[in-house]
Scaffold this motif. Structure first.
Motif, PDB file in Angstrom:
ATOM      1  N   LEU A 106       0.825  -1.207   0.000  1.00 11.00           N
ATOM      2  CA  LEU A 106       0.000   0.000   0.000  1.00 11.00           C
ATOM      3  C   LEU A 106       0.859   1.257   0.000  1.00 11.00           C
ATOM      4  N   MET A 107       1.843   1.310   0.878  1.00 16.79           N
ATOM      5  CA  MET A 107       2.675   2.511   0.982  1.00 16.79           C
ATOM      6  C   MET A 107       3.497   2.727  -0.283  1.00 16.79           C
ATOM      7  N   TYR A 108       4.009   1.632  -0.838  1.00 17.17           N
ATOM      8  CA  TYR A 108       4.779   1.747  -2.083  1.00 17.17           C
ATOM      9  C   TYR A 108       3.904   2.294  -3.207  1.00 17.17           C
ATOM     10  N   ALA A 109       2.710   1.733  -3.345  1.00 16.35           N
ATOM     11  CA  ALA A 109       1.811   2.153  -4.427  1.00 16.35           C
ATOM     12  C   ALA A 109       1.374   3.605  -4.264  1.00 16.35           C
ATOM     13  N   GLN A 110       1.039   3.998  -3.036  1.00 18.38           N
ATOM     14  CA  GLN A 110       0.568   5.365  -2.805  1.00 18.38           C
ATOM     15  C   GLN A 110       1.679   6.392  -3.024  1.00 18.38           C
ATOM     16  N   ALA A 111       2.867   6.099  -2.529  1.00 20.26           N
ATOM     17  CA  ALA A 111       3.997   7.010  -2.710  1.00 20.26           C
ATOM     18  C   ALA A 111       4.345   7.153  -4.185  1.00 20.26           C
ATOM     19  N   SER A 112       4.367   6.031  -4.885  1.00 18.34           N
ATOM     20  CA  SER A 112       4.683   6.056  -6.318  1.00 18.34           C
ATOM     21  C   SER A 112       3.649   6.878  -7.087  1.00 18.34           C
ATOM     22  N   TYR A 113       2.386   6.712  -6.740  1.00 20.37           N
ATOM     23  CA  TYR A 113       1.312   7.455  -7.415  1.00 20.37           C
ATOM     24  C   TYR A 113       1.460   8.961  -7.198  1.00 20.37           C
ATOM     25  N   ILE A 114       1.731   9.366  -5.968  1.00 23.09           N
ATOM     26  CA  ILE A 114       1.893  10.791  -5.667  1.00 23.09           C
ATOM     27  C   ILE A 114       3.035  11.398  -6.468  1.00 23.09           C
ATOM     28  N   LEU A 115       4.144  10.669  -6.553  1.00 20.38           N
ATOM     29  CA  LEU A 115       5.312  11.189  -7.271  1.00 20.38           C
ATOM     30  C   LEU A 115       5.096  11.181  -8.782  1.00 20.38           C
ATOM     31  N   GLU A 116       4.545  10.108  -9.303  1.00 24.08           N
ATOM     32  CA  GLU A 116       4.342   9.997 -10.754  1.00 24.08           C
ATOM     33  C   GLU A 116       3.299  10.986 -11.274  1.00 24.08           C
ATOM     34  N   THR A 117       2.371  11.392 -10.430  1.00 23.11           N
ATOM     35  CA  THR A 117       1.340  12.355 -10.848  1.00 23.11           C
ATOM     36  C   THR A 117       1.700  13.784 -10.430  1.00 23.11           C
ATOM     37  N   ASN A 118       2.947  13.978  -9.993  1.00 27.12           N
ATOM     38  CA  ASN A 118       3.480  15.309  -9.665  1.00 27.12           C
ATOM     39  C   ASN A 118       2.707  16.024  -8.562  1.00 27.12           C
ATOM     40  N   ARG A 119       2.154  15.250  -7.637  1.00 28.39           N
ATOM     41  CA  ARG A 119       1.473  15.866  -6.505  1.00 28.39           C
ATOM     42  C   ARG A 119       2.466  16.338  -5.443  1.00 28.39           C
ATOM     43  N   ALA A 120       3.680  15.832  -5.504  1.00 26.70           N
ATOM     44  CA  ALA A 120       4.760  16.245  -4.607  1.00 26.70           C
ATOM     45  C   ALA A 120       6.076  15.780  -5.208  1.00 26.70           C
ATOM     46  N   LYS A 121       7.176  16.342  -4.710  1.00 25.40           N
ATOM     47  CA  LYS A 121       8.498  15.948  -5.177  1.00 25.40           C
ATOM     48  C   LYS A 121       9.125  14.878  -4.284  1.00 25.40           C
ATOM     49  N   GLN A 122       8.655  14.799  -3.038  1.00 26.07           N
ATOM     50  CA  GLN A 122       9.122  13.783  -2.097  1.00 26.07           C
ATOM     51  C   GLN A 122       7.936  13.311  -1.272  1.00 26.07           C
ATOM     52  N   VAL A 123       8.069  12.112  -0.706  1.00 21.68           N
ATOM     53  CA  VAL A 123       7.025  11.583   0.168  1.00 21.68           C
ATOM     54  C   VAL A 123       7.664  11.035   1.433  1.00 21.68           C
ATOM     55  N   LEU A 124       7.140  11.466   2.575  1.00 26.01           N
ATOM     56  CA  LEU A 124       7.567  10.904   3.847  1.00 26.01           C
ATOM     57  C   LEU A 124       6.549   9.832   4.216  1.00 26.01           C
ATOM     58  N   CYS A 125       6.985   8.592   4.209  1.00 22.87           N
ATOM     59  CA  CYS A 125       6.125   7.451   4.552  1.00 22.87           C
ATOM     60  C   CYS A 125       6.486   6.982   5.963  1.00 22.87           C
ATOM     61  N   ALA A 126       5.466   6.625   6.765  1.00 22.10           N
ATOM     62  CA  ALA A 126       5.786   6.209   8.131  1.00 22.10           C
ATOM     63  C   ALA A 126       4.737   5.289   8.729  1.00 22.10           C
ATOM     64  N   TRP A 127       5.227   4.338   9.508  1.00 24.99           N
ATOM     65  CA  TRP A 127       4.407   3.516  10.396  1.00 24.99           C
ATOM     66  C   TRP A 127       4.558   4.128  11.776  1.00 24.99           C
ATOM     67  N   VAL A 128       3.437   4.561  12.370  1.00 19.08           N
ATOM     68  CA  VAL A 128       3.464   5.296  13.637  1.00 19.08           C
ATOM     69  C   VAL A 128       2.483   4.627  14.602  1.00 19.08           C
ATOM     70  N   GLU A 129       2.967   3.743  15.434  1.00 16.35           N
ATOM     71  CA  GLU A 129       2.088   2.969  16.312  1.00 16.35           C
ATOM     72  C   GLU A 129       2.412   3.243  17.778  1.00 16.35           C
ATOM     73  N   TYR A 130       1.377   3.638  18.534  1.00 14.78           N
ATOM     74  CA  TYR A 130       1.542   3.862  19.973  1.00 14.78           C
ATOM     75  C   TYR A 130       0.299   3.376  20.698  1.00 14.78           C
ATOM     76  N   LEU A 131       0.469   2.475  21.649  1.00 13.72           N
ATOM     77  CA  LEU A 131      -0.658   1.993  22.432  1.00 13.72           C
ATOM     78  C   LEU A 131      -0.180   1.563  23.817  1.00 13.72           C
ATOM     79  N   GLU A 132      -0.646   2.291  24.812  1.00 10.24           N
ATOM     80  CA  GLU A 132      -0.377   1.962  26.213  1.00 10.24           C
ATOM     81  C   GLU A 132       1.112   1.739  26.492  1.00 10.24           C
ATOM     82  N   GLY A 133       1.925   2.646  25.998  1.00 10.82           N
ATOM     83  CA  GLY A 133       3.349   2.614  26.298  1.00 10.82           C
ATOM     84  C   GLY A 133       4.209   1.806  25.360  1.00 10.82           C
TER      85      GLY A 133
END
Length: 207
Positions: free
Chosen positions: A150-177
């Motif tokens: 999913l992240m690969y496809a979404q980042a590639s789409y944003i770049l190929e369609t010139n919606r941005a020049k770079q993409v910061l992709c991240a997994w951000v998980e926090y639960l009860e410490g």
């Protein structure tokens, strides 16, 4: 549409009160105390964003990891050149639980607005965008695991369609410490950098 070549120009992990960038430890904090660790990182890097201290834990985690990746980026501000793609498994559940607790403790339907404002996972995107004056594409996905396809496809789409020049992709998980940040920048390819492929994302993530 012509396919261009992109690279994973840098990556960062935050877990166990340790921040690593390009597989090198750049900061270590007090073990077993995320709040103290987050505050220490903020002060050590002389970050100027007072609202940081009011954030929930998920937003602080996203902020620290993003700061590690963006602090040396040179771009005009405000900017639409850097898009944000974040994801996790528990959304804002850690803060949702605190929100529910505050209702019970006060025995009313008027819990703390300071907690309530963070009962959406995508608020962390807003905090990063405000800090770096990003006026860009941004999306927060919720999935049981870090979905590389999913992240690969979404980042590639944003770049190929010139919606941005770079993409910061991240997994951000926090639960009860328990928490984990894994983030990386996808940029136009430069010689010697790691090519942006599903396999390379997987390899870096599993290190």
């Amino acid at each position: 549409m012509e396919q261009h070549k992109y690279s994973i120009s840098k990556w960062c992990t935050v877990s166990d009160e340790t921040v690593s960038r390009l597989d090198q430890v750049v900061f270590e904090g007090e073990k077993g105390d995320f709040a103290a660790f987050a505050k220490a990182y903020y002060k050590a890097n002389e970050i100027d964003y007072p609202k940081f201290f009011k954030m929930d834990a998920l937003s602080k985690l996203a902020f620290i990891g993003s700061e590690c990746l963006l602090m040396d980026e040179e771009f005009e501000k405000p900017s639409s050149d850097i898009a944000l793609l974040f994801s996790n498994a528990s959304s804002s559940l850690d803060t949702d639980l605190k929100h529910c607790e505050s209702i019970v403790e006060k025995e009313s339907f008027y819990p703390s607005p300071a907690v309530f404002v963070y009962t959406l996972a995508n608020i962390c995107l807003a905090e990063v965008s405000i800090k770096h004056k990003l006026q860009s594409e941004n999306t927060f996905f919720v999935s049981p695991r870090f979905d590389i396809d999913l992240m690969y496809a979404q980042a590639s789409y944003i770049l190929e369609t010139n919606r941005a020049k770079q993409v910061l992709c991240a997994w951000v998980e926090y639960l009860e410490g328990t928490y984990q940040f894994f983030g990386y920048m996808v940029s136009p390819y430069k010689q010697g950098e790691v090519e942006h492929t599903r396999e390379n994302i997987k390899n870096i993530y599993k290190r």
